[in-house]
Scaffold this active site. Structure first.
Site, PDB file in Angstrom:
ATOM      1  N   HIS A  43       0.862  -1.191   0.000  1.00 51.54           N
ATOM      2  CA  HIS A  43       0.000   0.000   0.000  1.00 51.54           C
ATOM      3  C   HIS A  43       0.895   1.237   0.000  1.00 51.54           C
ATOM      4  CE1 HIS A  43      -3.573   2.395   1.995  1.00 51.54           C
ATOM      5  NE2 HIS A  43      -2.869   3.138   1.191  1.00 51.54           N
ATOM      6  N   GLU A  97       0.787   7.849  -3.616  1.00 48.50           N
ATOM      7  CA  GLU A  97       1.698   7.459  -2.519  1.00 48.50           C
ATOM      8  C   GLU A  97       2.987   8.270  -2.559  1.00 48.50           C
ATOM      9  OE1 GLU A  97       0.916   5.343   0.079  1.00 48.50           O
ATOM     10  OE2 GLU A  97      -1.083   5.465  -0.793  1.00 48.50           O
ATOM     11  N   HIS A 101       3.316  10.683   0.590  1.00 45.06           N
ATOM     12  CA  HIS A 101       4.267  10.134   1.564  1.00 45.06           C
ATOM     13  C   HIS A 101       5.723  10.218   1.099  1.00 45.06           C
ATOM     14  CE1 HIS A 101       0.956   8.540   4.008  1.00 45.06           C
ATOM     15  NE2 HIS A 101       0.419   8.054   2.905  1.00 45.06           N
TER      16      HIS A 101
HETATM   17  P1  5GP Z   1      -7.234   5.525   7.049  1.00 42.60           P
HETATM   18  O1  5GP Z   1      -7.953   6.644   7.704  1.00 42.60           O
HETATM   19  O2  5GP Z   1      -7.967   4.903   5.908  1.00 42.60           O
HETATM   20  O3  5GP Z   1      -6.638   4.525   7.999  1.00 42.60           O
HETATM   21  O4  5GP Z   1      -5.957   6.191   6.385  1.00 42.60           O
HETATM   22  C1  5GP Z   1      -6.054   7.079   5.310  1.00 42.60           C
HETATM   23  C2  5GP Z   1      -4.672   7.477   4.871  1.00 42.60           C
HETATM   24  O5  5GP Z   1      -4.035   8.286   5.868  1.00 42.60           O
HETATM   25  C3  5GP Z   1      -3.707   6.316   4.678  1.00 42.60           C
HETATM   26  O6  5GP Z   1      -3.835   5.717   3.436  1.00 42.60           O
HETATM   27  C4  5GP Z   1      -2.391   7.000   4.831  1.00 42.60           C
HETATM   28  O7  5GP Z   1      -2.066   7.721   3.666  1.00 42.60           O
HETATM   29  C5  5GP Z   1      -2.656   7.966   5.943  1.00 42.60           C
HETATM   30  N1  5GP Z   1      -2.392   7.365   7.266  1.00 42.60           N
HETATM   31  C6  5GP Z   1      -3.300   6.781   8.102  1.00 42.60           C
HETATM   32  N2  5GP Z   1      -2.718   6.383   9.235  1.00 42.60           N
HETATM   33  C7  5GP Z   1      -1.400   6.706   9.127  1.00 42.60           C
HETATM   34  C8  5GP Z   1      -0.290   6.563   9.994  1.00 42.60           C
HETATM   35  O8  5GP Z   1      -0.364   6.053  11.117  1.00 42.60           O
HETATM   36  N3  5GP Z   1       0.893   7.027   9.530  1.00 42.60           N
HETATM   37  C9  5GP Z   1       1.022   7.606   8.319  1.00 42.60           C
HETATM   38  N4  5GP Z   1       2.232   8.018   7.944  1.00 42.60           N
HETATM   39  N5  5GP Z   1      -0.009   7.761   7.486  1.00 42.60           N
HETATM   40  C10 5GP Z   1      -1.200   7.326   7.875  1.00 42.60           C
HETATM   41  P1  5GP Z   2      -3.784   6.601   1.381  1.00 41.57           P
HETATM   42  O1  5GP Z   2      -4.113   8.066   1.274  1.00 41.57           O
HETATM   43  O2  5GP Z   2      -4.783   5.885   2.195  1.00 41.57           O
HETATM   44  O3  5GP Z   2      -2.351   6.295   1.467  1.00 41.57           O
HETATM   45  O4  5GP Z   2      -4.075   5.975  -0.075  1.00 41.57           O
HETATM   46  C1  5GP Z   2      -5.291   5.501  -0.427  1.00 41.57           C
HETATM   47  C2  5GP Z   2      -5.644   6.171  -1.731  1.00 41.57           C
HETATM   48  O5  5GP Z   2      -5.153   5.387  -2.807  1.00 41.57           O
HETATM   49  C3  5GP Z   2      -7.132   6.270  -1.868  1.00 41.57           C
HETATM   50  O6  5GP Z   2      -7.426   7.418  -2.628  1.00 41.57           O
HETATM   51  C4  5GP Z   2      -7.431   5.033  -2.651  1.00 41.57           C
HETATM   52  O7  5GP Z   2      -8.608   5.151  -3.398  1.00 41.57           O
HETATM   53  C5  5GP Z   2      -6.233   4.900  -3.553  1.00 41.57           C
HETATM   54  N1  5GP Z   2      -5.956   3.525  -3.961  1.00 41.57           N
HETATM   55  C6  5GP Z   2      -5.782   3.125  -5.229  1.00 41.57           C
HETATM   56  N2  5GP Z   2      -5.543   1.813  -5.284  1.00 41.57           N
HETATM   57  C7  5GP Z   2      -5.569   1.361  -4.004  1.00 41.57           C
HETATM   58  C8  5GP Z   2      -5.383   0.076  -3.433  1.00 41.57           C
HETATM   59  O8  5GP Z   2      -5.166  -0.945  -4.105  1.00 41.57           O
HETATM   60  N3  5GP Z   2      -5.457   0.007  -2.085  1.00 41.57           N
HETATM   61  C9  5GP Z   2      -5.704   1.097  -1.303  1.00 41.57           C
HETATM   62  N4  5GP Z   2      -5.754   0.914   0.011  1.00 41.57           N
HETATM   63  N5  5GP Z   2      -5.899   2.318  -1.825  1.00 41.57           N
HETATM   64  C10 5GP Z   2      -5.819   2.456  -3.163  1.00 41.57           C
END
Ligand code: 5GP
Ligand code: 5GP
Ligand code: 5GP
Length: 209
Positions: A43, A97, A101
């Site tokens: 991810h 990503e 990040h």
């Molecule tokens: P969710 O709310 O779905 O757990 O997380 C949404 C997004 O917030 C993640 O895909 C990731 O990009 C970021 N995120 C959530 N939790 C963490 C964390 O503990 N550390 C970091 N670096 N990013 C996070």
């Molecule tokens: P995060 O912000 O949580 O790091 O990344 C999640 C973002 O990437 C969301 O916008 C999600 O729709 C997109 N995304 C695209 N492909 C994937 C996948 O295979 N897994 C997850 N968890 N997120 C994906």
């Protein structure tokens, strides 16, 4: 401790089980390259601070450029597949990503280095092999959190944080694994702090994919 120009202390390497991303009410879409292998995909590799906070979107000028990772594209398709809808080639996921990040770790990684490091760390772990060696298989069966964490600890040397989501019937299932990586981005380490989340419950489904 943090060096100058480094606004994080370690990374989370977050792996996802495709069966659990797809097997929800929201469902999923296979990427243009076809159904990914039944293995853990990446991810992200997320810079994080020891207090649980994290930097994000650190450099709006550093847009994702696929030409910088052209030699990694086949590995990215295989090991970092996107499962979001609508079907696409993955560039959107990788770009998200990198921009959210990866740009926060520019002290150690350029774009190519960021993706290469995540791929290498994932390969080094061999999570699916470790689970199988401990009798934990993606067969739609149920396992305890201790079985899952124990098998991964015994097989890889590192104990992940386990995140669960819910299948269409509401069963708790193995969704993501959080491993920790040192600030240089080259070694797995024990986690300084675990992400906060809901407990998985006593029975965790490991769905097939
Ligand atoms: P969710 O709310 O779905 O757990 O997380 C949404 C997004 O917030 C993640 O895909 C990731 O990009 C970021 N995120 C959530 N939790 C963490 C964390 O503990 N550390 C970091 N670096 N990013 C996070
Ligand atoms: P995060 O912000 O949580 O790091 O990344 C999640 C973002 O990437 C969301 O916008 C999600 O729709 C997109 N995304 C695209 N492909 C994937 C996948 O295979 N897994 C997850 N968890 N997120 C994906
Ligand atoms: P303990 O710290 O006593 O092992 O666990 C405290 C709570 O955290 C329990 O509800 C336990 O289920 C939960 N927990 C421990 N490790 C994990 C993990 O890897 N993932 C999740 N989701 N919960 C965990």
């Amino acid at each position: 401790g943090r060096a100058a120009a480094q606004d994080y202390d370690f990374f989370y390497l977050v792996l996802q089980w495709p069966g659990s991303y797809c097997d929800t009410r929201q469902s999923c879409c296979y990427p243009k390259s076809g159904k990914p292998a039944a293995d853990f995909g990446i991810h992200g590799l997320w810079p994080n601070r020891d207090d649980g906070s994290y930097p994000q979107n650190c450099n709006p000028d550093s847009e994702f450029d696929p030409s910088k990772v052209s030699d990694l594209l086949s590995s990215l398709r295989a090991k970092w597949p996107t499962l979001a809808c609508p079907t696409n080639d993955g560039l959107r996921f990788w770009g998200h990503e990198w921009e959210k990040h990866g740009t926060c770790a520019s002290n150690v990684f350029d774009e190519h280095g960021y993706f290469q490091a995540a791929l290498r760390l994932r390969d080094r772990l061999g999570v699916l092999r470790a689970l199988a060696a401990g009798g934990v298989r993606p067969d739609g069966g149920y396992y305890t959190l201790d079985q899952i964490k124990g098998a991964i600890r015994d097989g890889t040397g590192f104990e992940p944080y386990v995140e669960c989501n819910r299948d269409e019937s509401g069963n708790s299932q193995l969704y993501q694994l959080y491993f920790c990586v040192n600030a240089a981005g080259d070694s797995l380490v024990e986690c300084p702090i675990l992400p906060r989340g809901r407990p998985c419950g006593s029975r965790i489904e490991f769905p097939a994919f």
